[in-house]
Design a protein around this motif. Structure first.
Motif, PDB file in Angstrom:
ATOM      1  N   GLU A 132       0.831  -1.205   0.000  1.00 35.13           N
ATOM      2  CA  GLU A 132       0.000   0.000   0.000  1.00 35.13           C
ATOM      3  C   GLU A 132       0.862   1.250   0.000  1.00 35.13           C
ATOM      4  O   GLU A 132       0.568   2.230  -0.692  1.00 35.13           O
ATOM      5  CB  GLU A 132      -0.934  -0.007   1.212  1.00 35.13           C
ATOM      6  CG  GLU A 132      -1.930   1.130   1.191  1.00 35.13           C
ATOM      7  CD  GLU A 132      -2.978   1.016   2.292  1.00 35.13           C
ATOM      8  OE1 GLU A 132      -3.768   1.949   2.399  1.00 35.13           O
ATOM      9  OE2 GLU A 132      -2.986   0.022   3.026  1.00 35.13           O
ATOM     10  N   THR A 133       1.951   1.224   0.764  1.00 41.09           N
ATOM     11  CA  THR A 133       2.829   2.386   0.852  1.00 41.09           C
ATOM     12  C   THR A 133       3.558   2.631  -0.468  1.00 41.09           C
ATOM     13  O   THR A 133       3.606   3.758  -0.959  1.00 41.09           O
ATOM     14  CB  THR A 133       3.867   2.189   1.980  1.00 41.09           C
ATOM     15  OG1 THR A 133       3.184   1.894   3.188  1.00 41.09           O
ATOM     16  CG2 THR A 133       4.717   3.435   2.170  1.00 41.09           C
ATOM     17  N   GLU A 134       4.093   1.573  -1.046  1.00 40.68           N
ATOM     18  CA  GLU A 134       4.896   1.730  -2.261  1.00 40.68           C
ATOM     19  C   GLU A 134       4.060   1.994  -3.521  1.00 40.68           C
ATOM     20  O   GLU A 134       4.438   2.772  -4.376  1.00 40.68           O
ATOM     21  CB  GLU A 134       5.758   0.484  -2.482  1.00 40.68           C
ATOM     22  CG  GLU A 134       6.885   0.350  -1.493  1.00 40.68           C
ATOM     23  CD  GLU A 134       7.706  -0.908  -1.711  1.00 40.68           C
ATOM     24  OE1 GLU A 134       7.556  -1.557  -2.779  1.00 40.68           O
ATOM     25  OE2 GLU A 134       8.496  -1.239  -0.820  1.00 40.68           O
ATOM     26  N   HIS A 135       2.929   1.308  -3.629  1.00 40.02           N
ATOM     27  CA  HIS A 135       2.171   1.383  -4.880  1.00 40.02           C
ATOM     28  C   HIS A 135       0.798   2.031  -4.724  1.00 40.02           C
ATOM     29  O   HIS A 135       0.033   2.068  -5.679  1.00 40.02           O
ATOM     30  CB  HIS A 135       1.997  -0.027  -5.468  1.00 40.02           C
ATOM     31  CG  HIS A 135       3.287  -0.711  -5.741  1.00 40.02           C
ATOM     32  ND1 HIS A 135       4.109  -0.360  -6.792  1.00 40.02           N
ATOM     33  CD2 HIS A 135       3.933  -1.717  -5.092  1.00 40.02           C
ATOM     34  CE1 HIS A 135       5.182  -1.121  -6.791  1.00 40.02           C
ATOM     35  NE2 HIS A 135       5.102  -1.961  -5.760  1.00 40.02           N
ATOM     36  N   ASP A 136       0.469   2.489  -3.533  1.00 40.56           N
ATOM     37  CA  ASP A 136      -0.831   3.109  -3.239  1.00 40.56           C
ATOM     38  C   ASP A 136      -1.989   2.193  -3.640  1.00 40.56           C
ATOM     39  O   ASP A 136      -2.952   2.611  -4.277  1.00 40.56           O
ATOM     40  CB  ASP A 136      -0.945   4.462  -3.949  1.00 40.56           C
ATOM     41  CG  ASP A 136      -2.053   5.321  -3.346  1.00 40.56           C
ATOM     42  OD1 ASP A 136      -2.345   5.165  -2.147  1.00 40.56           O
ATOM     43  OD2 ASP A 136      -2.639   6.129  -4.086  1.00 40.56           O
ATOM     44  N   VAL A 137      -1.865   0.906  -3.254  1.00 37.60           N
ATOM     45  CA  VAL A 137      -2.886  -0.095  -3.560  1.00 37.60           C
ATOM     46  C   VAL A 137      -3.304  -0.755  -2.255  1.00 37.60           C
ATOM     47  O   VAL A 137      -2.464  -1.272  -1.520  1.00 37.60           O
ATOM     48  CB  VAL A 137      -2.339  -1.172  -4.539  1.00 37.60           C
ATOM     49  CG1 VAL A 137      -3.349  -2.283  -4.740  1.00 37.60           C
ATOM     50  CG2 VAL A 137      -1.967  -0.539  -5.860  1.00 37.60           C
ATOM     51  N   ASP A 138      -4.583  -0.710  -1.961  1.00 39.00           N
ATOM     52  CA  ASP A 138      -5.111  -1.361  -0.759  1.00 39.00           C
ATOM     53  C   ASP A 138      -5.589  -2.760  -1.160  1.00 39.00           C
ATOM     54  O   ASP A 138      -6.708  -2.954  -1.646  1.00 39.00           O
ATOM     55  CB  ASP A 138      -6.268  -0.542  -0.179  1.00 39.00           C
ATOM     56  CG  ASP A 138      -6.761  -1.090   1.156  1.00 39.00           C
ATOM     57  OD1 ASP A 138      -6.322  -2.183   1.566  1.00 39.00           O
ATOM     58  OD2 ASP A 138      -7.590  -0.411   1.786  1.00 39.00           O
ATOM     59  N   CYS A 139      -4.725  -3.742  -0.980  1.00 33.15           N
ATOM     60  CA  CYS A 139      -5.008  -5.117  -1.424  1.00 33.15           C
ATOM     61  C   CYS A 139      -6.196  -5.727  -0.696  1.00 33.15           C
ATOM     62  O   CYS A 139      -6.980  -6.472  -1.290  1.00 33.15           O
ATOM     63  CB  CYS A 139      -3.770  -5.994  -1.227  1.00 33.15           C
ATOM     64  SG  CYS A 139      -2.405  -5.548  -2.319  1.00 33.15           S
ATOM     65  N   ILE A 140      -6.340  -5.438   0.595  1.00 38.11           N
ATOM     66  CA  ILE A 140      -7.451  -5.994   1.368  1.00 38.11           C
ATOM     67  C   ILE A 140      -8.775  -5.451   0.828  1.00 38.11           C
ATOM     68  O   ILE A 140      -9.723  -6.205   0.610  1.00 38.11           O
ATOM     69  CB  ILE A 140      -7.290  -5.693   2.873  1.00 38.11           C
ATOM     70  CG1 ILE A 140      -6.077  -6.440   3.408  1.00 38.11           C
ATOM     71  CG2 ILE A 140      -8.557  -6.074   3.641  1.00 38.11           C
ATOM     72  CD1 ILE A 140      -5.742  -6.134   4.851  1.00 38.11           C
ATOM     73  N   HIS A 141      -8.830  -4.145   0.606  1.00 36.49           N
ATOM     74  CA  HIS A 141     -10.051  -3.543   0.073  1.00 36.49           C
ATOM     75  C   HIS A 141     -10.398  -4.136  -1.294  1.00 36.49           C
ATOM     76  O   HIS A 141     -11.547  -4.498  -1.556  1.00 36.49           O
ATOM     77  CB  HIS A 141      -9.890  -2.024  -0.022  1.00 36.49           C
ATOM     78  CG  HIS A 141     -11.063  -1.339  -0.654  1.00 36.49           C
ATOM     79  ND1 HIS A 141     -12.244  -1.159   0.012  1.00 36.49           N
ATOM     80  CD2 HIS A 141     -11.232  -0.826  -1.899  1.00 36.49           C
ATOM     81  CE1 HIS A 141     -13.106  -0.556  -0.792  1.00 36.49           C
ATOM     82  NE2 HIS A 141     -12.509  -0.332  -1.961  1.00 36.49           N
ATOM     83  N   GLU A 142      -9.422  -4.240  -2.170  1.00 34.80           N
ATOM     84  CA  GLU A 142      -9.657  -4.806  -3.493  1.00 34.80           C
ATOM     85  C   GLU A 142     -10.142  -6.249  -3.414  1.00 34.80           C
ATOM     86  O   GLU A 142     -11.041  -6.658  -4.154  1.00 34.80           O
ATOM     87  CB  GLU A 142      -8.390  -4.714  -4.344  1.00 34.80           C
ATOM     88  CG  GLU A 142      -8.090  -3.314  -4.823  1.00 34.80           C
ATOM     89  CD  GLU A 142      -6.854  -3.251  -5.709  1.00 34.80           C
ATOM     90  OE1 GLU A 142      -6.257  -4.307  -6.002  1.00 34.80           O
ATOM     91  OE2 GLU A 142      -6.509  -2.142  -6.125  1.00 34.80           O
ATOM     92  N   CYS A 143      -9.561  -7.009  -2.491  1.00 35.28           N
ATOM     93  CA  CYS A 143      -9.964  -8.404  -2.317  1.00 35.28           C
ATOM     94  C   CYS A 143     -11.414  -8.500  -1.840  1.00 35.28           C
ATOM     95  O   CYS A 143     -12.200  -9.298  -2.364  1.00 35.28           O
ATOM     96  CB  CYS A 143      -9.024  -9.086  -1.325  1.00 35.28           C
ATOM     97  SG  CYS A 143      -9.442 -10.812  -1.024  1.00 35.28           S
ATOM     98  N   VAL A 144     -11.788  -7.673  -0.855  1.00 36.48           N
ATOM     99  CA  VAL A 144     -13.147  -7.699  -0.320  1.00 36.48           C
ATOM    100  C   VAL A 144     -14.159  -7.269  -1.390  1.00 36.48           C
ATOM    101  O   VAL A 144     -15.213  -7.891  -1.546  1.00 36.48           O
ATOM    102  CB  VAL A 144     -13.261  -6.813   0.948  1.00 36.48           C
ATOM    103  CG1 VAL A 144     -14.697  -6.608   1.357  1.00 36.48           C
ATOM    104  CG2 VAL A 144     -12.447  -7.418   2.083  1.00 36.48           C
ATOM    105  N   VAL A 145     -13.846  -6.246  -2.145  1.00 30.70           N
ATOM    106  CA  VAL A 145     -14.739  -5.778  -3.206  1.00 30.70           C
ATOM    107  C   VAL A 145     -14.923  -6.869  -4.264  1.00 30.70           C
ATOM    108  O   VAL A 145     -16.040  -7.149  -4.707  1.00 30.70           O
ATOM    109  CB  VAL A 145     -14.209  -4.472  -3.839  1.00 30.70           C
ATOM    110  CG1 VAL A 145     -14.951  -4.126  -5.114  1.00 30.70           C
ATOM    111  CG2 VAL A 145     -14.299  -3.331  -2.844  1.00 30.70           C
ATOM    112  N   LYS A 146     -13.827  -7.512  -4.647  1.00 31.00           N
ATOM    113  CA  LYS A 146     -13.901  -8.578  -5.648  1.00 31.00           C
ATOM    114  C   LYS A 146     -14.714  -9.760  -5.122  1.00 31.00           C
ATOM    115  O   LYS A 146     -15.550 -10.320  -5.847  1.00 31.00           O
ATOM    116  CB  LYS A 146     -12.504  -9.037  -6.045  1.00 31.00           C
ATOM    117  CG  LYS A 146     -12.506 -10.051  -7.165  1.00 31.00           C
ATOM    118  CD  LYS A 146     -11.107 -10.423  -7.585  1.00 31.00           C
ATOM    119  CE  LYS A 146     -11.196 -11.453  -8.703  1.00 31.00           C
ATOM    120  NZ  LYS A 146      -9.896 -11.974  -9.064  1.00 31.00           N
ATOM    121  N   MET A 147     -14.509 -10.132  -3.860  1.00 31.94           N
ATOM    122  CA  MET A 147     -15.269 -11.238  -3.266  1.00 31.94           C
ATOM    123  C   MET A 147     -16.751 -10.887  -3.182  1.00 31.94           C
ATOM    124  O   MET A 147     -17.612 -11.731  -3.457  1.00 31.94           O
ATOM    125  CB  MET A 147     -14.722 -11.581  -1.875  1.00 31.94           C
ATOM    126  CG  MET A 147     -13.433 -12.363  -1.927  1.00 31.94           C
ATOM    127  SD  MET A 147     -12.670 -12.683  -0.322  1.00 31.94           S
ATOM    128  CE  MET A 147     -14.013 -13.120   0.710  1.00 31.94           C
TER     129      MET A 147
END
Length: 162
Positions: free
Chosen positions: A12-27
């Motif tokens: 999240e810090t390096e690429h400004d990507v919230d992986c948890i949020h993206e995973c929950v939205v996709k699920m």
């Protein structure tokens, strides 16, 4: 990335990507697709289900019979009065059964029952629907669940002992 939370924080810090949020939205999207959940369908909560269940069952029965007759009348080109036209609209069932807060289930039963009377009179005047199951079922329902009082108006039949 041996520790998941540290790896996710670094991502999240390096690429400004919230992986948890993206995973929950996709699920959530996949679950809603799998369960055929759409935003245009209205849901009901447990309080709505628990309230007036006996009257609600009768209301659903009356409503379904009236709506089915309206639909067959519309298909055959018979003019449906403006006050009853809502029965052929797509989302009217939910609106009438579950979301009409200004009347309780008993009052809604009376309204649908009066609408049934109006439609029956139209069908009787033409005779075009005597052969349809929709008409026959509504007639049977009215005979079994209602009574015409001394004043000539239809009311719900009282159960014995009530």
């Amino acid at each position: 990335m041996t520790e998941p939370s540290a790896g996710l924080e670094q991502e999240e810090t390096e690429h400004d990507v919230d992986c948890i949020h993206e995973c929950v939205v996709k699920m959530a999207k996949e679950i809603s697709d799998f369960m055929d959940i759409t935003l245009d369908k209205q849901r009901m909560d447990s309080l709505m289900v628990a309230a007036n269940i006996r009257n609600l069952s009768l209301l659903e029965l009356f409503y379904t019979c009236v709506a089915n007759l309206c639909k067959i009348m519309d298909e055959r080109g018979t003019k449906i009065p403006d006050e009853q036209y809502h029965y052929i609209k797509k989302d009217d069932y939910n609106k009438c059964i579950y979301h009409k807060r200004d009347m309780d289930a008993t009052e809604r039963n009376v309204v649908v029952m009066k609408d049934a009377d109006i439609l029956i009179k139209i069908c009787d005047s033409t005779g075009d629907f005597d052969d349809t199951s929709e008409y026959q079922l509504l007639i049977r329902l009215l005979k079994e669940r209602t009574i015409i009082d001394d004043g000539g108006s239809r009311r719900l039949r009282q159960k014995r002992g009530s």
